[in-house]
Design a protein around this motif. Structure first.
Motif, short mmCIF file in Angstrom:
data_model
loop_
_atom_site.label_atom_id
_atom_site.label_comp_id
_atom_site.label_asym_id
_atom_site.label_seq_id
_atom_site.Cartn_x
_atom_site.Cartn_y
_atom_site.Cartn_z
N VAL A 119 0.66 -1.17 -0.11
CA VAL A 119 0.27 -0.07 -0.15
C VAL A 119 0.78 1.30 0.03
O VAL A 119 0.52 2.19 -0.73
CB VAL A 119 -1.00 0.04 1.27
CG1 VAL A 119 -0.20 0.18 2.44
CG2 VAL A 119 -2.05 1.19 1.06
N VAL A 169 0.47 4.23 -2.73
CA VAL A 169 0.17 5.48 -2.52
C VAL A 169 1.35 6.62 -2.90
O VAL A 169 1.05 7.52 -3.50
CB VAL A 169 0.15 5.75 -0.90
CG1 VAL A 169 0.08 7.36 -0.43
CG2 VAL A 169 -1.23 5.00 -0.35
N VAL A 228 -7.92 4.76 1.20
CA VAL A 228 -7.26 3.84 0.65
C VAL A 228 -8.18 2.51 0.72
O VAL A 228 -8.55 2.49 1.99
CB VAL A 228 -5.93 3.59 1.12
CG1 VAL A 228 -5.08 2.18 0.51
CG2 VAL A 228 -5.04 4.57 0.88
N TRP A 281 -5.07 -1.38 -5.07
CA TRP A 281 -5.33 -0.56 -4.15
C TRP A 281 -6.05 0.60 -4.91
O TRP A 281 -5.72 0.97 -6.10
CB TRP A 281 -3.93 0.15 -3.71
CG TRP A 281 -3.05 -0.83 -2.82
CD1 TRP A 281 -2.02 -1.54 -3.12
CD2 TRP A 281 -3.84 -1.36 -1.63
NE1 TRP A 281 -1.80 -2.51 -2.00
CE2 TRP A 281 -2.92 -2.38 -1.21
CE3 TRP A 281 -4.77 -1.25 -0.93
CZ2 TRP A 281 -2.87 -3.12 0.06
CZ3 TRP A 281 -5.00 -1.98 0.39
CH2 TRP A 281 -3.86 -2.72 0.76
N ILE A 311 -6.95 4.37 -4.42
CA ILE A 311 -6.37 5.40 -3.88
C ILE A 311 -7.10 6.73 -4.07
O ILE A 311 -6.98 7.09 -5.38
CB ILE A 311 -4.79 5.41 -3.96
CG1 ILE A 311 -4.26 4.34 -3.55
CG2 ILE A 311 -4.29 6.84 -3.32
CD1 ILE A 311 -2.78 4.04 -4.07
#
Length: 81
Positions: A4, A8, A34, A43, A45
């Motif tokens: 993660v 990000v 998230v 993911w 985001i």
């Protein structure tokens, strides 16, 4: 799948690299959310940022001396997933 934190960081770098296409600089860029996709492959985001908002044009502004008519810059919060 990447972790993660890497996802990000990639999202931040991506949005910063394309901000010139959005017509203005992005202020107050923040991580908003998230999530892991339903199939656990991606993911999702969400980044939030402020962009200058165009003030509505008013005919009354023409009657006020320019020294008194300065309008503060207003911002709108935008979100990108």
């Amino acid at each position: 799948m990447i972790d993660v934190k890497t996802a990000v960081n990639a999202a931040y770098e991506y949005i910063k690299s394309i901000q010139y296409m959005m017509g203005s600089s992005l202020g107050d860029l923040r991580l908003e959310d998230v999530e892991l996709s339903d199939d656990k492959s991606f993911w999702l985001i969400t980044l939030g940022f402020d962009i200058p908002k165009k003030a509505p044009k008013s005919q009354l502004k023409n009657l006020i001396p320019t020294s008194l008519a300065s309008t503060p810059v207003l911002y709108e919060r935008e979100y990108k997933l």
